[in-house]
Design an enzyme around this catalytic site. Structure first.
Site, PDB file in Angstrom:
ATOM      1  N   SER A  26       0.840  -1.202   0.000  1.00 33.11           N
ATOM      2  CA  SER A  26       0.000   0.000   0.000  1.00 33.11           C
ATOM      3  C   SER A  26       0.876   1.255   0.000  1.00 33.11           C
ATOM      4  CB  SER A  26      -0.936   0.007   1.215  1.00 33.11           C
ATOM      5  OG  SER A  26      -0.215  -0.233   2.405  1.00 33.11           O
ATOM      6  N   GLU A  43      -9.254  -9.197   4.811  1.00 37.53           N
ATOM      7  CA  GLU A  43      -9.528  -7.786   4.518  1.00 37.53           C
ATOM      8  C   GLU A  43     -10.936  -7.648   3.946  1.00 37.53           C
ATOM      9  OE1 GLU A  43      -6.621  -5.717   2.136  1.00 37.53           O
ATOM     10  OE2 GLU A  43      -7.930  -3.977   1.881  1.00 37.53           O
ATOM     11  N   GLU A  50      -0.688 -12.313  -1.145  1.00 36.39           N
ATOM     12  CA  GLU A  50      -2.134 -12.328  -1.383  1.00 36.39           C
ATOM     13  C   GLU A  50      -2.530 -13.587  -2.142  1.00 36.39           C
ATOM     14  OE1 GLU A  50      -3.420  -8.721  -3.351  1.00 36.39           O
ATOM     15  OE2 GLU A  50      -2.376  -7.432  -1.915  1.00 36.39           O
TER      16      GLU A  50
HETATM   17  O1  KIV Z   1      -0.322  -3.380   1.400  1.00 29.81           O
HETATM   18  C1  KIV Z   1      -0.953  -3.372   2.454  1.00 29.81           C
HETATM   19  O2  KIV Z   1      -0.839  -2.489   3.303  1.00 29.81           O
HETATM   20  C2  KIV Z   1      -1.862  -4.456   2.670  1.00 29.81           C
HETATM   21  C3  KIV Z   1      -3.055  -4.086   3.467  1.00 29.81           C
HETATM   22  C4  KIV Z   1      -4.142  -3.665   2.577  1.00 29.81           C
HETATM   23  C5  KIV Z   1      -3.440  -5.167   4.322  1.00 29.81           C
HETATM   24  O3  KIV Z   1      -1.718  -5.508   2.159  1.00 29.81           O
END
Ligand code: KIV
Length: 283
Positions: free
Chosen positions: A49, A186, A119
């Protein structure tokens, strides 16, 4: 807060056994990591993120392994004791098992991370198992998985329907069997999160917008402290509006410099009169 002990995997599982919620935030830089360390955060995620929160991209997809390593190193310098998780960016694990192991290894060797996160569900279980077999603790991530946002129809709640919810439960089991020490859920409904948490045997569950019944909670730091200018997701609570404070401070800075009320003598350095007179003679 004084120096605390390094968080370990047994210490995290002990919290779970004692029914104490695990605290987790994202973090991307040295000063914030220092503050989180002082606050006693258990787990820090250097999330991809950062592509959105720190680098200003529209999505997480352009983030590279080199971006992730640079930020993870800074976070580790600021927080020597939290359980530090490096988030595997887009295409750092999807292409092959070997790519996945090599990327995960970089987080451990170059940034002193304690674990990685990736993921995906059953389709990524072979990557997860190979990483774990290489001696690297790995966390799964189900529900809204931002790297697949396009395929999922956008940034929306996942698992509202029974069939999709059942698939998420099956994916969680697949990741657990592959050796995940934890799974992040999430934006799934709270009742689905509860079912998955109750069924977890060898891993623990962290919720991001998925309710109170998980073993712990994660928020994106920028959402929780008013630092992301584009939007605030519903799942985030603003614990302190640092963004507003910084914005007001910046307006004040521009005003004071423009009006010549900053700096004052407290903010600069003088020179003894005799030295100054001598200097003038030298000119
Ligand atoms: O990249 C990130 O911060 C994440 C969150 C959305 C859990 O994977």
């Amino acid at each position: 807060m004084s120096e605390r002990k390094k968080i370990t995997l047994p210490a995290l599982f002990k919290k779970v056994a004692n029914k104490e919620p695990i605290t987790m935030l994202t973090c991307y830089d040295y000063p914030t990591a220092h503050f989180q360390e002082q606050a006693g955060i258990d787990m820090i995620l250097v999330g991809d993120s950062l592509g959105m929160t720190m680098l200003g991209y529209e999505t997480t997809l352009p983030v590279t392994m080199d971006d992730m390593i640079r930020h993870a190193q800074a976070v580790r310098r600021g927080s020597p004791n939290a359980w530090l998780i490096g988030d595997m960016p887009y295409m750092s694990y999807q292409p092959s098992i070997e790519t996945a192991i090599r990327s995960a290894g970089r987080f451990m060797a170059e940034a002193a991370c304690d674990a990685i996160k990736l993921e995906g569900g059953a389709e990524m279980a072979d990557r997860m198992a190979a990483i774990v077999a290489s001696g690297i603790p790995a966390m799964g991530h189900l529900g809204l998985t931002p790297q697949s946002a396009s395929a999922l129809g956008g940034f929306r709640v996942q698992g509202k329907g029974a069939l999709q919810a059942k698939k998420i439960i099956d994916d969680a089991k697949a990741l657990e069997h592959a050796g995940a020490f934890a799974i992040l859920l999430e934006m799934v409904p709270d009742r689905l999160c509860k079912l998955i948490t109750e069924r977890a045997e060898n891993c623990f569950i962290i919720s991001l917008g998925s309710g109170l019944d998980a073993h712990g909670q994660l928020l994106i730091y920028h959402d929780a402290f008013g630092l992301y200018p584009r939007f605030k997701p519903r799942m985030a609570k603003v614990f302190a509006n640092a963004g507003e404070m910084i914005q007001n401070g910046l307006i004040q800075y521009v005003k004071e410099v423009s009006e010549r009320t900053f700096p004052t003598s407290e903010n600069w350095f003088g020179m003894p009169d005799d030295e100054y007179d001598e200097l003038l003679k030298l000119l």
